[in-house]
Design an enzyme around this catalytic site. Structure first.
Site, short mmCIF file in Angstrom:
data_model
loop_
_atom_site.label_atom_id
_atom_site.label_comp_id
_atom_site.label_asym_id
_atom_site.label_seq_id
_atom_site.Cartn_x
_atom_site.Cartn_y
_atom_site.Cartn_z
N LYS A 179 0.81 -1.21 0.00
CA LYS A 179 0.00 0.00 0.00
C LYS A 179 0.84 1.26 0.00
O LYS A 179 2.02 1.26 0.36
CB LYS A 179 -0.99 -0.03 1.17
CG LYS A 179 -2.09 -1.08 0.93
CD LYS A 179 -3.16 -1.08 1.98
CE LYS A 179 -4.26 -2.08 1.59
NZ LYS A 179 -5.31 -2.19 2.62
N ARG A 190 -3.28 -10.42 4.94
CA ARG A 190 -3.71 -10.49 3.54
C ARG A 190 -2.62 -9.87 2.69
O ARG A 190 -2.34 -8.67 2.81
CB ARG A 190 -5.04 -9.75 3.37
CG ARG A 190 -5.65 -9.81 1.98
CD ARG A 190 -6.97 -9.06 1.96
NE ARG A 190 -7.64 -9.14 0.67
CZ ARG A 190 -7.41 -8.32 -0.35
NH1 ARG A 190 -6.51 -7.32 -0.22
NH2 ARG A 190 -8.06 -8.47 -1.50
#
Length: 291
Positions: free
Chosen positions: A229, A269
């Site tokens: 991210k 995840r």
């Protein structure tokens, strides 16, 4: 170091024990526009191959999504989302041994995916978009992941951000948990995700990781998704290598995965399964020696 609780999650094919070791959820986006791997696995055969690669690399769960929720993304129709994921689910039937999670915020997609073999429902809108997903989870007896998102993908990173991010996350999750429970979803079948990168500022993402034990006090297993991210890339600005591109944030991701596990995450995840499975294994050994 936070000592995480153990939970048992009932799936149609098995029971997953959460907390004995960290489970790794591999990401598979069958979309043209997801932030990291968009467009790579739109072809059904490519997506099936990728799912099997994730399993071989050490994933405990594969999470398949047919709609991008990256910042600025637009929603797609139910028909388009089903067109993307159902052929993949059908081709994986009988080939993959680990459970499949479907990443969707539409009850029609959740129902069809469950019928095609998905064993976990992952709703990034935490039932705000379509509360009927909880009814699908109850009827199908599937675990339900509730993720906190402030706003919606199209505008969530434009602010305004919460003054107290942890309070905002706790309030939002408690509301979603209440909806799920009223729909008949058992408490033992709910997983919570504080939603790193979804309507949070750069600093709030790190604050959430640092204060994860406060989220754990809600009494549910925790899933964390930090993989590749942008807040990781921003943290690495000015490093000798420069700000890494999305697919090159593996070391920064590893740091956040390690921190998440030390702070009590049960599931991580990730895109880079083989590498993060090794990180998780080492961190689990470290956590087992904590007093």
């Amino acid at each position: 170091m936070f000592r995480r609780r153990k939970f048992k999650l009932r799936l149609p094919s098995r029971t997953l024990v959460l907390g004995e070791r960290t489970l790794v959820m591999g990401v598979l986006n069958v979309t043209p526009d997801s932030f990291s791997d968009g467009g790579l696995f739109l072809d059904v055969d490519a997506a099936v191959t990728r799912a099997l690669e994730l399993e071989h690399a050490g994933a405990d769960i594969v999470d398949i999504g047919g709609e991008s929720t990256r910042p600025g993304s637009q929603s797609v129709t139910t028909e388009e989302e089903l067109r993307r994921i159902l052929p993949v689910l059908e081709k994986l039937c009988g080939k993959i041994k680990i459970p499949i999670s479907v990443d969707t915020s539409k009850s029609e997609v959740a129902e069809a995916a469950a019928a095609a073999g998905a064993q976990i429902l992952n709703d990034v809108t935490s039932l705000r978009n379509d509360p009927r997903i909880a009814e699908v989870a109850r009827r199908r007896k599937l675990p339900l992941i509730l993720m906190h998102m402030r706003g919606e993908p199209r505008t969530m990173q434009k602010g305004p951000f919460a003054k107290d991010v942890v309070s905002d996350v706790l309030k939002g999750l408690l509301g979603s948990i209440a909806i799920a429970r009223r729909a008949g979803v058992a408490k033992s079948q709910i997983i919570i995700d504080p939603g790193i990168g979804f309507g949070k500022s750069y600093s709030q993402n790190f604050e959430l990781l640092a204060r994860l034990p406060e989220v754990a006090k809600l009494g549910f297993p925790i899933l964390i998704g930090t993989s590749r991210k942008s807040f990781i890339g921003r943290a690495l600005e000015g490093s000798p290598r420069g700000m890494p591109a999305k697919g090159q944030r593996i070391w920064g991701t590893a740091a956040t995965v390690a921190a998440s596990i030390l702070q009590g995450a049960h599931i991580v995840r990730v895109h880079d399964v083989a590498e993060m499975a090794e990180v998780a294994r080492v961190m689990d050994v470290l956590a087992s020696h904590a007093k």
